[in-house]
Design an enzyme around this catalytic site. Structure first.
Site, short mmCIF file in Angstrom:
data_model
loop_
_atom_site.label_atom_id
_atom_site.label_comp_id
_atom_site.label_asym_id
_atom_site.label_seq_id
_atom_site.Cartn_x
_atom_site.Cartn_y
_atom_site.Cartn_z
N SER A 33 0.82 -1.33 -0.04
CA SER A 33 0.07 -0.09 -0.07
C SER A 33 0.96 1.26 -0.12
O SER A 33 0.26 2.35 -0.36
CB SER A 33 -0.86 0.07 1.27
OG SER A 33 -0.01 -0.21 2.46
N ASP A 341 -4.23 7.58 8.12
CA ASP A 341 -5.33 6.73 8.59
C ASP A 341 -4.94 5.82 9.66
O ASP A 341 -5.73 4.83 10.05
CB ASP A 341 -5.88 5.88 7.24
CG ASP A 341 -4.90 5.32 6.55
OD1 ASP A 341 -3.79 5.12 7.19
OD2 ASP A 341 -5.33 4.63 5.64
N HIS A 344 -1.07 4.55 6.77
CA HIS A 344 -0.25 5.14 5.68
C HIS A 344 0.03 6.53 6.05
O HIS A 344 -0.59 7.39 7.10
CB HIS A 344 -1.16 4.97 4.48
CG HIS A 344 -1.74 3.69 4.45
ND1 HIS A 344 -3.07 3.36 4.52
CD2 HIS A 344 -1.08 2.69 3.92
CE1 HIS A 344 -3.00 2.13 4.23
NE2 HIS A 344 -2.04 1.72 3.80
#
Length: 377
Positions: A33, A341, A344
């Protein structure tokens, strides 16, 4: 003193090469991610609002309010942002492709995304996708027409930059299965052997320039601090969990050794090892000095010490009086936050990381991105 002299000589050499800036026609990225520009969203449902709000003004496949480090790398290289290989809608792959997906690991997890939260697109799968992309893309390109606008020429693959940012989820996946740190360390050699195999496969397909990020201080991230509590004595001055950061550093040491071996095996390739761990830890531990607020608290989230709830994340909604109400909302000033969040980094955090790695100060050898096609001198 010898190390300082070596660095000075290298910097002189890089200055001499400045006129030979690498003109990468494409970037092919592999990872999780930290560099996913839409792969997981295309496969399992989009990254919901407010993701993307700071730059794209709406969801753009990234688990971030804006751009990722890979976006800044592409921009610096004079290329458009990379489309995800898994996203067929409106994609143009003439300048490269992104095989990264959120939750990806080097080693296969042998579970579903819904069971574990980890992606089925492990690094070996990403490499198979790359092989198919190169082979089938070449066939399609040969047909002419629109394919020549949307797909790269075959000679692009030997001149492209190959970027990697993966490994963090291999560490956290074991910890989340209640394995001890020593048990996680025990399978790191297998993970790095798999990593080497993937690099070899890309080399066999023509890849020559490799830009490899190590893994960050995940002991500073809310999703780890909330899920894997440690003793107060194991929390450092920055508020991070020391055992997990030490595990990341152990992985990074072994990764660096792996890159050294790859250089010996493939002397015609250029390998740049990039220490993003040090940059991210500096960003977090010196947040105020660097113009940020609380570096451990999420901008977008809900509840708790870190504004993070693993069951109701950024963009999450719940029913209140029969109506769906957004509770995982964004902060008003994401540019002052390091963490987006709980998992990240924000666009501002990613920009900080990029600005510190682009000139090679945190690389081994200290090679700037613009010279990442030139061999170590």
């Amino acid at each position: 003193m010898a190390a300082e002299l070596r660095l000075l000589l290298l910097l002189v050499c890089w200055t001499a090469l400045a006129s030979s800036r690498c003109e990468f026609p494409a970037i092919f990225n592999f990872g999780d991610s930290n560099s996913d520009t839409g792969g997981l969203s295309a496969s399992f449902g989009e990254a919901v609002p407010p993701n993307g709000e700071s730059f794209f003004h709406g969801p753009a496949g990234r688990f971030c309010d804006g751009r990722l480090v890979i976006d800044f790398i592409a921009q610096h290289s004079g290329l458009p942002y990379l489309n995800a290989y898994l996203d067929s809608v409106g994609s143009n792959f003439s300048h490269g492709a992104n095989f990264a997906t959120a939750g990806s690991t080097i080693l296969r997890q042998n579970t579903t995304l819904f069971q574990s939260g980890f992606s089925p697109f492990s690094l070996d799968v990403q490499s198979w996708q790359f092989n198919q992309f190169k082979t089938r893309g070449g066939v399609a390109y040969g047909k002419g027409g629109v394919y020549r606008e949307l797909l790269p020429k075959q000679q692009v693959f030997s001149k492209a930059l190959y970027t990697f940012d993966i490994g963090q989820n291999d560490l956290t996946s074991g910890l989340f299965r209640n394995l001890s740190i020593d048990e996680v360390k025990a399978y790191i050699p297998d993970a790095l052997a798999q990593f080497s195999d993937v690099v070899k496969g890309i080399y066999d397909q023509g890849g020559r320039s490799f830009w490899i990020h190590n893994t960050g201080p995940f002991g500073c991230l809310a999703y780890v601090l909330e899920r894997l509590p440690v003793l107060a004595s194991q929390i450092d001055q920055a508020g991070c969990a020391t055992p997990f950061n030490e595990l990341a550093q152990f992985f990074n040491e072994k990764l660096n050794q792996t890159v050294v071996r790859l250089r010996k095996h493939f002397p015609h390739a250029v390998f740049t090892y990039v220490d993003v761990y040090s940059v991210k830890y500096e960003l977090i531990s010196q947040a105020k000095k660097n113009g940020f607020g609380n570096p451990l608290r999420a901008c977008c989230g809900h509840g708790g010490k870190y504004n993070y709830n693993m069951n109701l994340g950024c963009g999450g909604k719940k029913k209140v009086a029969g109506r769906q109400v957004l509770v995982g909302s964004s902060c008003a000033d994401p540019w002052r936050y390091v963490n987006w969040d709980g998992v990240h980094y924000t666009q501002a955090g990613n920009k900080f990381v990029f600005d510190h790695i682009v000139d090679g100060k945190f690389s081994d050898p200290p090679r700037p991105l613009r010279l990442a096609c030139h061999k170590h001198i």
